[in-house]
Design a protein around this motif. Structure first.
Motif, mmCIF file in Angstrom:
data_model
loop_
_atom_site.group_PDB
_atom_site.id
_atom_site.type_symbol
_atom_site.label_atom_id
_atom_site.label_comp_id
_atom_site.label_asym_id
_atom_site.label_seq_id
_atom_site.Cartn_x
_atom_site.Cartn_y
_atom_site.Cartn_z
ATOM 1 N N GLY A 189 7.735 31.446 28.469
ATOM 2 C CA GLY A 189 8.126 32.515 27.558
ATOM 3 C C GLY A 189 7.290 33.754 27.743
ATOM 4 N N VAL A 190 7.556 34.724 26.883
ATOM 5 C CA VAL A 190 6.855 36.005 26.986
ATOM 6 C C VAL A 190 6.327 36.440 25.618
ATOM 7 C CG1 VAL A 190 8.096 36.771 29.026
ATOM 8 C CG2 VAL A 190 9.059 37.244 26.775
ATOM 9 N N ASN A 191 6.227 35.465 24.686
ATOM 10 C CA ASN A 191 5.752 35.787 23.336
ATOM 11 C C ASN A 191 4.518 34.956 22.991
ATOM 12 O OD1 ASN A 191 8.107 37.409 22.960
ATOM 13 N ND2 ASN A 191 9.243 35.528 22.496
ATOM 14 N N VAL A 192 3.548 35.622 22.373
ATOM 15 C CA VAL A 192 2.317 34.964 21.930
ATOM 16 C C VAL A 192 1.994 35.476 20.539
ATOM 17 C CG1 VAL A 192 -0.200 34.949 22.252
ATOM 18 C CG2 VAL A 192 1.283 34.570 24.217
ATOM 19 N N VAL A 193 1.496 34.591 19.678
ATOM 20 C CA VAL A 193 0.862 35.066 18.442
ATOM 21 C C VAL A 193 -0.561 34.518 18.437
ATOM 22 C CG1 VAL A 193 1.757 33.148 17.008
ATOM 23 C CG2 VAL A 193 0.958 35.264 15.925
ATOM 24 N N VAL A 194 -1.492 35.408 18.135
ATOM 25 C CA VAL A 194 -2.898 35.012 18.139
ATOM 26 C C VAL A 194 -3.498 35.341 16.772
ATOM 27 C CG1 VAL A 194 -3.657 37.209 19.180
ATOM 28 C CG2 VAL A 194 -5.064 35.179 19.453
ATOM 29 N N ASN A 195 -4.317 34.431 16.288
ATOM 30 C CA ASN A 195 -5.085 34.621 15.053
ATOM 31 C C ASN A 195 -6.056 35.775 15.309
ATOM 32 O OD1 ASN A 195 -6.892 34.184 12.862
ATOM 33 N ND2 ASN A 195 -6.285 32.031 12.813
ATOM 34 N N ASP A 196 -6.041 36.809 14.456
ATOM 35 C CA ASP A 196 -6.789 38.039 14.789
ATOM 36 C C ASP A 196 -8.250 37.805 15.129
ATOM 37 O OD1 ASP A 196 -7.654 37.592 12.171
ATOM 38 O OD2 ASP A 196 -6.658 39.357 11.329
ATOM 39 N N LYS A 197 -8.892 36.854 14.459
ATOM 40 C CA LYS A 197 -10.311 36.595 14.729
ATOM 41 C C LYS A 197 -10.540 36.196 16.186
ATOM 42 C CE LYS A 197 -10.705 33.390 11.402
ATOM 43 N NZ LYS A 197 -9.547 33.511 10.484
ATOM 44 N N TYR A 198 -9.478 35.639 16.817
ATOM 45 C CA TYR A 198 -9.610 35.074 18.153
ATOM 46 C C TYR A 198 -9.013 35.965 19.236
ATOM 47 C CZ TYR A 198 -11.477 30.882 16.128
ATOM 48 O OH TYR A 198 -12.299 30.016 15.475
ATOM 49 N N LEU A 199 -8.719 37.235 18.885
ATOM 50 C CA LEU A 199 -8.097 38.140 19.857
ATOM 51 C C LEU A 199 -8.939 38.278 21.126
ATOM 52 C CD1 LEU A 199 -5.898 40.240 20.581
ATOM 53 C CD2 LEU A 199 -7.331 41.977 19.495
ATOM 54 N N LEU A 200 -10.261 38.376 20.956
ATOM 55 C CA LEU A 200 -11.128 38.589 22.122
ATOM 56 C C LEU A 200 -11.899 37.317 22.486
ATOM 57 C CD1 LEU A 200 -12.373 42.239 21.485
ATOM 58 C CD2 LEU A 200 -10.393 41.411 22.765
ATOM 59 N N SER A 201 -11.255 36.180 22.290
ATOM 60 C CA SER A 201 -11.821 34.909 22.754
ATOM 61 C C SER A 201 -10.934 34.401 23.887
ATOM 62 C CB SER A 201 -11.835 33.894 21.607
ATOM 63 O OG SER A 201 -10.519 33.423 21.363
ATOM 64 N N SER A 202 -11.273 33.226 24.413
ATOM 65 C CA SER A 202 -10.467 32.670 25.506
ATOM 66 C C SER A 202 -9.087 32.218 25.029
ATOM 67 C CB SER A 202 -11.205 31.502 26.177
ATOM 68 O OG SER A 202 -11.380 30.441 25.260
ATOM 69 N N THR A 203 -8.845 32.272 23.719
ATOM 70 C CA THR A 203 -7.549 31.847 23.170
ATOM 71 C C THR A 203 -6.384 32.630 23.758
ATOM 72 O OG1 THR A 203 -8.519 31.108 21.087
ATOM 73 C CG2 THR A 203 -6.183 31.707 21.033
ATOM 74 N N LEU A 204 -6.518 33.951 23.859
ATOM 75 C CA LEU A 204 -5.390 34.764 24.331
ATOM 76 C C LEU A 204 -4.997 34.371 25.763
ATOM 77 C CD1 LEU A 204 -3.362 37.001 23.834
ATOM 78 C CD2 LEU A 204 -5.079 38.652 24.586
ATOM 79 N N THR A 205 -5.983 34.202 26.619
ATOM 80 C CA THR A 205 -5.701 33.776 27.994
ATOM 81 C C THR A 205 -5.032 32.406 28.002
ATOM 82 O OG1 THR A 205 -7.591 35.028 28.794
ATOM 83 C CG2 THR A 205 -6.763 33.281 30.232
ATOM 84 N N HIS A 206 -5.531 31.499 27.170
ATOM 85 C CA HIS A 206 -4.957 30.162 27.030
ATOM 86 C C HIS A 206 -3.469 30.260 26.666
ATOM 87 C CE1 HIS A 206 -5.073 25.896 25.453
ATOM 88 N NE2 HIS A 206 -4.094 26.381 24.713
ATOM 89 N N GLU A 207 -3.153 31.111 25.685
ATOM 90 C CA GLU A 207 -1.760 31.211 25.230
ATOM 91 C C GLU A 207 -0.861 31.812 26.312
ATOM 92 O OE1 GLU A 207 -0.966 29.637 22.692
ATOM 93 O OE2 GLU A 207 -2.957 29.359 21.856
ATOM 94 N N VAL A 208 -1.363 32.815 27.008
ATOM 95 C CA VAL A 208 -0.554 33.395 28.091
ATOM 96 C C VAL A 208 -0.388 32.366 29.218
ATOM 97 C CG1 VAL A 208 -0.405 35.277 29.782
ATOM 98 C CG2 VAL A 208 -1.134 35.761 27.445
ATOM 99 N N GLY A 209 -1.376 31.506 29.392
ATOM 100 C CA GLY A 209 -1.229 30.375 30.326
ATOM 101 C C GLY A 209 -0.042 29.501 29.938
ATOM 102 N N HIS A 210 0.134 29.259 28.634
ATOM 103 C CA HIS A 210 1.321 28.522 28.160
ATOM 104 C C HIS A 210 2.593 29.282 28.514
ATOM 105 C CE1 HIS A 210 -0.539 25.227 26.121
ATOM 106 N NE2 HIS A 210 -1.065 25.926 25.133
ATOM 107 N N ASN A 211 2.583 30.607 28.321
ATOM 108 C CA ASN A 211 3.756 31.417 28.676
ATOM 109 C C ASN A 211 4.184 31.121 30.114
ATOM 110 O OD1 ASN A 211 3.180 34.580 26.874
ATOM 111 N ND2 ASN A 211 4.157 32.689 26.222
ATOM 112 N N PHE A 212 3.210 31.011 30.998
ATOM 113 C CA PHE A 212 3.506 30.769 32.412
ATOM 114 C C PHE A 212 3.653 29.272 32.703
ATOM 115 C CE2 PHE A 212 1.135 34.978 33.133
ATOM 116 C CZ PHE A 212 2.326 35.696 33.108
#
Ligand SMILES: [Zn+2]
Length: 458
Positions: A189-212
Motif C-alpha cells: 500500500g501507500v498509506n501510513v498512520v504514525v503516532n505523533d510521538k513516534y514520527l522521528l523514530s524507526s517506526t515510520l521506516t518500519h511502516e513504510v517497509g510494510h507498504n513495500f
C-alpha cells in the motif's frame, strides 16, 4: 492456580499502567518542548522504557510470487513522492507540536534507511486536517485507519500521486482498549498512520517497509501451521524470530534471552534480528542509528513494487525530481527561498566541470539557494551524475574585473573593470591579453565567481 491467575493479572495491569503513564509523561514533555521529537528514541533508551510497537495482522497466506524475489535492488533506482497529513483538533491545535522541519526530518530519516537499497523519497508537502474526531485512530471498530483514508479522499485532501502519511494524536486498539500503537500501514500500500510521538523514530521506516510488502521478522511464528512457520516472513536472510521486548535481547542485539514456548515446528530460535527495521521495536537495537534492512528484504521490496503496479506506479516519480528544490522559485528575486530537502549529501558543481565543487552540504544540512552556473549532484544517487544546471540570466550581473598579468604570474598586472553589459556580451573574452588573466564576476545576489585562465598567443 487462582493465586497464580490473580498474580499474572496484576502484573499485566501493572505493566500496562507503567507503559501508559510513561507514554503520557512523554506526551507532556513533548508538549512542553522539554523533549524534541528527534530525541524520543534517546529518551526511551535512557529510561530503559519499552517503546510502543506496530500492530501487524498475522499472515495467513503465503504470497508465493514474492518468495523468490525476481528483482535485485542494485539493478534499479526508484523514487516515490511522499505527502504528510497532520491531524489536529477542531481548533487547529495539537498537543505534540509538529512543524514542517519535523516532517522534513522524517523524510530525511526515510531516505537514510532506504537509499542504500535504491529507494528514494521526494518530499511533496503537507496539509492539516483540523478535526478532533479524526485525530485519533483505532485499530478496530470505529475511527479506523481505512475510514480516515476514505475521509481524506472524500474531502479532496488525499494525494493520489504520493505515499500519504498521516500523523495522529494517538492510535489505540479500540474505543474501549486504550493500549496505544506506534503505527499502522497498508500492505502492500501507500498509506501510513504514525503516532505523533513516534514520527522521528524507526517506526515510520518500519511502516513504510510494510507498504513495500515486508512482514515482521516474526511473521507466522505462532500460526500453528509449520509450513507457514518455516516460511516465516518470506525473506531468506532474516532468521526465524518471535516477538520480544527489549529485556529479551542480549547487548549484542541478536541473542534471544526470553522464554520461548513455541518451537513445535523444530525451529530453533536463538538468533533474533533485533536490529532489523521489521523486528519488534526495542532499544537501542532498533533505533534509527542501528536499524537496517537486509539485502533479501530490499529485493523483496523491489519485487513487490513491480508485482503491484496498480498500487505503486501512481506514486512514483523521476530521479530528476530529487535534483529540484522542494520549495522556492528560480524566477523570483529572492533566490534564498530556494531550498532542497535535507537527508542527502549534496554537491553544487560547475555546470561545465562536474568535479569542480563550489558548495557542499551534509545530510543534516538544508541547502538554501542555488549558485549560478552550478548543477546538483546527490551522492546517494550517483557519484558522477549531475542535473539541474542553473545558468545565470543576463540581468543577474552586477559587474566584474579582469586582472591581466601577462605570461609571468608574479609580475606587473593591469586591471580592467567590467560592467554588466560587458559581461552579458562576453566581448571581453575575445579581448583578453596573452598570458594569465583572473576574471571575476559579481552577481546582484552577492555571488562572486573568480577564475584564472591562460590566453595562448595567437
Ligand atoms: Zn509492523
Amino acid at each position: 492456580m487462582i493465586n497464580t491467575t490473580k498474580e499474572s493479572l496484576f502484573i499485566t495491569l501493572a505493566l500496562c499502567t507503567t507503559v501508559c503513564c510513561a507514554q503520557r509523561e512523554l506526551t507532556y514533555l513533548l508538549q512542553e518542548k522539554q523533549v524534541q521529537l528527534h530525541q524520543v528514541e534517546h529518551y526511551l533508551k535512557e529510561r530503559e522504557m519499552q517503546p510502543l510497537d506496530c500492530h501487524e495482522e498475522w499472515t495467513t497466506e503465503v504470497s508465493q510470487k514474492l518468495t523468490n524475489p525476481t528483482v535485485h535492488y542494485r539493478d534499479v533506482q526508484r523514487v516515490f513522492n511522499v505527502y504528510f497529513h497532520v491531524l489536529n483538533e477542531n481548533n487547529g491545535q495539537r498537543t505534540v507540536p509538529i512543524d514542517e522541519a519535523d516532517i522534513l526530518s522524517a523524510v530525511a530519516n526515510l531516505n537514510g534507511a532506504f537509499n542504500a537499497y535504491n529507494i528514494f523519497f521526494k518530499y511533496r508537502g503537507y496539509g492539516e486536517i483540523n478535526d478532533t474526531y479524526r485525530s485519533v485512530v483505532y485499530l478496530g471498530g470505529t475511527r479506523t485507519f481505512d475510514e480516515l483514508v476514505t475521509y481524506a479522499k472524500t474531502e479532496g485532501l488525499y494525494q493520489e500521486n504520493s505515499l500519504n502519511i498521516f500523523i495522529a494524536a494517538t492510535i489505540r486498539m479500540s474505543q474501549y482498549d486504550t493500549r496505544e500503537i506506534a503505527g499502522l500501514a497498508n500492505k502492500p500500500g501507500v498509506n501510513v498512520v504514525v503516532n505523533d510521538k513516534y514520527l522521528l523514530s524507526s517506526t515510520l521506516t518500519h511502516e513504510v517497509g510494510h507498504n513495500f510488502f515486508l512482514h515482521h521478522t516474526h511473521a507466522n511464528w505462532n500460526s500453528g501451521n509449520c509450513e507457514l512457520a518455516h516460511y516465516n516472513d518470506g525473506v531468506e536472510d532474516t532468521p526465524p524470530s518471535v516477538p520480544f521486548n527489549t529485556t529479551d535481547i542480549a547487548g549484542d542485539c541478536h541473542s534471544y534471552l526470553g522464554n520461548l514456548s513455541n518451537d513445535q515446528c523444530g525451529i530453533a530460535i536463538r538468533d533474533i534480528p533485533a536490529s532489523n527495521f521489521m523486528s519488534s521495536y526495542n532499544l537501542p537495537c532498533r533505533d534509527l542509528a542501528h536499524a537496517v534492512f537486509t539485502e533479501g528484504q530490499a529485493n523483496r521490496m523491489h519485487t513487490a513494487i513491480e508485482a503491484y503496479p496498480d498500487v505503486f506506479e501512481p506514486v512514483k516519480t523521476t530521479l530528476a525530481s530529487l535534483y529540484q528544490p522542494y520549495t522556492g522559485n528560480y524566477t523570483a528575486e529572492a533566490t534564498e527561498t530556494i531550498k532542497f530537502q535535507k537527508g542527502f549529501d549534496y554537491e553544487f558543481v560547475s555546470c561545465s566541470d562536474n568535479s569542480a565543487v563550489k558548495q557542499r552540504f551534509g545530510k543534516e544540512e538544508t541547502p538554501v539557494g542555488h549558485p549560478y552556473n552550478t548543477a546538483v549532484k546527490i551522492l546517494q544517487v550517483s557519484a558522477t551524475t549531475t542535473m539541474n544546471c542553473r545558468t545565470a540570466p543576463t540581468d543577474s550581473f552586477q559587474g566584474g574585473e579582469v586582472i591581466s598579468y601577462g605570461v609571468l604570474l608574479n609580475g606587473m598586472y593591469k586591471v580592467k573593470k567590467l560592467n554588466a553589459l560587458d559581461i552579458a556580451s562576453q566581448r571581453y573574452l575575445q579581448e583578453l591579453p596573452t598570458g594569465y588573466n583572473r576574471i571575476t564576476i559579481t552577481y546582484k545576489n552577492g555571488q562572486r565567481e573568480s577564475e584564472l585562465c591562460f590566453k595562448q598567443n595567437k
